[in-house]
Design a protein around this motif. Sequence first.
Motif, PDB file in Angstrom:
ATOM      1  N   UNK A  13     -19.539   6.589   4.849  1.00 47.17           N
ATOM      2  CA  UNK A  13     -19.854   7.034   6.232  1.00 47.17           C
ATOM      3  C   UNK A  13     -18.464   7.623   6.649  1.00 47.17           C
ATOM      4  N   UNK A  14     -17.250   7.316   6.133  1.00 49.52           N
ATOM      5  CA  UNK A  14     -16.083   7.917   6.638  1.00 49.52           C
ATOM      6  C   UNK A  14     -15.935   9.236   6.027  1.00 49.52           C
ATOM      7  N   UNK A  15     -16.150   9.269   4.866  1.00 51.75           N
ATOM      8  CA  UNK A  15     -15.845  10.667   4.048  1.00 51.75           C
ATOM      9  C   UNK A  15     -17.065  11.356   3.746  1.00 51.75           C
ATOM     10  N   UNK A  16     -17.883  10.782   3.026  1.00 52.00           N
ATOM     11  CA  UNK A  16     -19.157  11.559   2.412  1.00 52.00           C
ATOM     12  C   UNK A  16     -19.968  12.363   3.349  1.00 52.00           C
ATOM     13  N   UNK A  17     -20.258  11.369   4.505  1.00 51.97           N
ATOM     14  CA  UNK A  17     -21.437  11.698   5.565  1.00 51.97           C
ATOM     15  C   UNK A  17     -20.711  12.738   6.325  1.00 51.97           C
ATOM     16  N   UNK A  18     -19.492  12.469   6.640  1.00 54.54           N
ATOM     17  CA  UNK A  18     -18.812  13.719   7.423  1.00 54.54           C
ATOM     18  C   UNK A  18     -18.360  14.763   6.896  1.00 54.54           C
ATOM     19  N   UNK A  19     -18.262  14.698   5.559  1.00 55.41           N
ATOM     20  CA  UNK A  19     -18.195  16.051   4.777  1.00 55.41           C
ATOM     21  C   UNK A  19     -19.402  16.771   4.694  1.00 55.41           C
ATOM     22  N   UNK A  20     -20.589  16.132   4.592  1.00 54.15           N
ATOM     23  CA  UNK A  20     -21.828  16.637   4.426  1.00 54.15           C
ATOM     24  C   UNK A  20     -22.204  17.331   5.826  1.00 54.15           C
TER      25      UNK A  20
ATOM     26  N   UNK B 270     -23.718  13.516  -3.052  1.00 56.06           N
ATOM     27  CA  UNK B 270     -23.161  14.897  -3.310  1.00 56.06           C
ATOM     28  C   UNK B 270     -23.947  15.809  -4.032  1.00 56.06           C
ATOM     29  N   UNK B 271     -24.636  15.245  -5.369  1.00 53.07           N
ATOM     30  CA  UNK B 271     -25.784  15.886  -6.108  1.00 53.07           C
ATOM     31  C   UNK B 271     -26.905  16.318  -5.197  1.00 53.07           C
ATOM     32  N   UNK B 272     -27.379  15.332  -4.239  1.00 54.31           N
ATOM     33  CA  UNK B 272     -28.516  15.773  -3.540  1.00 54.31           C
ATOM     34  C   UNK B 272     -28.256  16.830  -2.691  1.00 54.31           C
ATOM     35  N   UNK B 273     -27.023  16.687  -1.983  1.00 60.27           N
ATOM     36  CA  UNK B 273     -26.643  17.814  -0.766  1.00 60.27           C
ATOM     37  C   UNK B 273     -26.430  19.038  -1.846  1.00 60.27           C
ATOM     38  N   UNK B 274     -25.733  19.138  -3.033  1.00 63.41           N
ATOM     39  CA  UNK B 274     -25.519  20.552  -3.451  1.00 63.41           C
ATOM     40  C   UNK B 274     -26.718  20.933  -4.076  1.00 63.41           C
ATOM     41  N   UNK B 275     -27.578  20.293  -4.374  1.00 62.51           N
ATOM     42  CA  UNK B 275     -29.255  20.764  -4.997  1.00 62.51           C
ATOM     43  C   UNK B 275     -29.592  21.111  -3.853  1.00 62.51           C
ATOM     44  N   UNK B 276     -29.912  20.879  -2.630  1.00 58.52           N
ATOM     45  CA  UNK B 276     -30.351  21.182  -1.463  1.00 58.52           C
ATOM     46  C   UNK B 276     -29.645  22.593  -1.008  1.00 58.52           C
ATOM     47  N   UNK B 277     -28.236  22.550  -1.108  1.00 57.07           N
ATOM     48  CA  UNK B 277     -27.636  23.882  -0.644  1.00 57.07           C
ATOM     49  C   UNK B 277     -27.862  24.925  -1.885  1.00 57.07           C
ATOM     50  N   UNK B 278     -27.749  24.765  -2.944  1.00 55.97           N
ATOM     51  CA  UNK B 278     -28.276  25.801  -3.793  1.00 55.97           C
ATOM     52  C   UNK B 278     -29.553  26.400  -3.674  1.00 55.97           C
ATOM     53  N   UNK B 279     -30.493  25.425  -3.567  1.00 54.82           N
ATOM     54  CA  UNK B 279     -31.966  25.857  -3.238  1.00 54.82           C
ATOM     55  C   UNK B 279     -32.071  26.497  -1.999  1.00 54.82           C
TER      56      UNK B 279
ATOM     57  N   UNK C  25     -24.033  29.194   1.277  1.00 54.70           N
ATOM     58  CA  UNK C  25     -23.632  28.396   0.186  1.00 54.70           C
ATOM     59  C   UNK C  25     -21.924  28.291  -0.078  1.00 54.70           C
ATOM     60  N   UNK C  26     -21.309  29.573  -0.002  1.00 51.55           N
ATOM     61  CA  UNK C  26     -19.934  29.601  -0.067  1.00 51.55           C
ATOM     62  C   UNK C  26     -19.042  28.761   1.243  1.00 51.55           C
ATOM     63  N   UNK C  27     -19.637  28.980   2.315  1.00 51.90           N
ATOM     64  CA  UNK C  27     -19.204  28.342   3.429  1.00 51.90           C
ATOM     65  C   UNK C  27     -19.249  26.854   3.387  1.00 51.90           C
ATOM     66  N   UNK C  28     -20.421  26.409   2.877  1.00 54.01           N
ATOM     67  CA  UNK C  28     -20.690  24.771   2.854  1.00 54.01           C
ATOM     68  C   UNK C  28     -19.815  24.274   1.705  1.00 54.01           C
ATOM     69  N   UNK C  29     -19.679  25.210   0.761  1.00 52.91           N
ATOM     70  CA  UNK C  29     -18.586  24.506  -0.271  1.00 52.91           C
ATOM     71  C   UNK C  29     -17.230  24.237   0.203  1.00 52.91           C
ATOM     72  N   UNK C  30     -16.847  25.371   0.664  1.00 52.81           N
ATOM     73  CA  UNK C  30     -15.468  25.452   1.292  1.00 52.81           C
ATOM     74  C   UNK C  30     -15.424  24.509   2.249  1.00 52.81           C
ATOM     75  N   UNK C  31     -16.135  24.043   3.023  1.00 59.02           N
ATOM     76  CA  UNK C  31     -16.193  23.012   4.080  1.00 59.02           C
ATOM     77  C   UNK C  31     -16.147  21.686   3.486  1.00 59.02           C
ATOM     78  N   UNK C  32     -16.996  21.534   2.468  1.00 58.41           N
ATOM     79  CA  UNK C  32     -16.796  20.374   1.663  1.00 58.41           C
ATOM     80  C   UNK C  32     -15.273  20.050   1.236  1.00 58.41           C
ATOM     81  N   UNK C  33     -14.916  20.915   0.513  1.00 59.16           N
ATOM     82  CA  UNK C  33     -13.813  20.710  -0.068  1.00 59.16           C
ATOM     83  C   UNK C  33     -12.586  20.507   0.996  1.00 59.16           C
TER      84      UNK C  33
END
Length: 201
Positions: free
Chosen positions: A65-72, A130-139, A81-89
Amino acid sequence: MEPPRTDETRKSIVRAARRVFSQRGYDGTTFQEIADCADLARPAIDYYFSSKRALYREVVDRTNRLVVEAVIERALRETSLTARIAALITVAADSDSQNPSTAAFLAADAMESQRHPDLNPAGNDAVRTARRFLTWAVDDAIEHGELTTDIDAALLVETLMVVSCGMAFYAGFVESYRQIDAVAESVRHLLAADLLKLSQP
């Protein structure tokens, strides 16, 4: 008569447990070490948590909740996609600077989920999320023409997973947040350049 349980004490135990689990792993961690880290008496841990497994699961839930959900959540505000990955990092690096040991714990939990899959029976671990999010972002990027349709989407997702997990591991075990920020910025630039190439026919 039992003393009243306070949420602050529980949070303190969870923070201490996150530090100890990230350093010693699930099998190597004891309630005594967590109590020492939290500056509490050993029975206090039993008072709040019936087992190490229950405590570990709460650490996973709170850290997600603290990190993963906030990141997504932050990444979803972006439109490319580029901006989403940048935001994730960026958000992941910032989260660890504000809540030390979160990145280290997430990196350790990724390994623990392989050794002890029963610790996260509902699939509530950062890697799967993270994999579910990235799969959605790439699709989504393919659907909107940001990436070419002939790209190997599954391979790109796994490549981005490697980068994300690598950053989490790095952030978790490097103490200089200035250095983490510099590396995160470098990774963002590299990804932006490479993803731009992938978008060209």
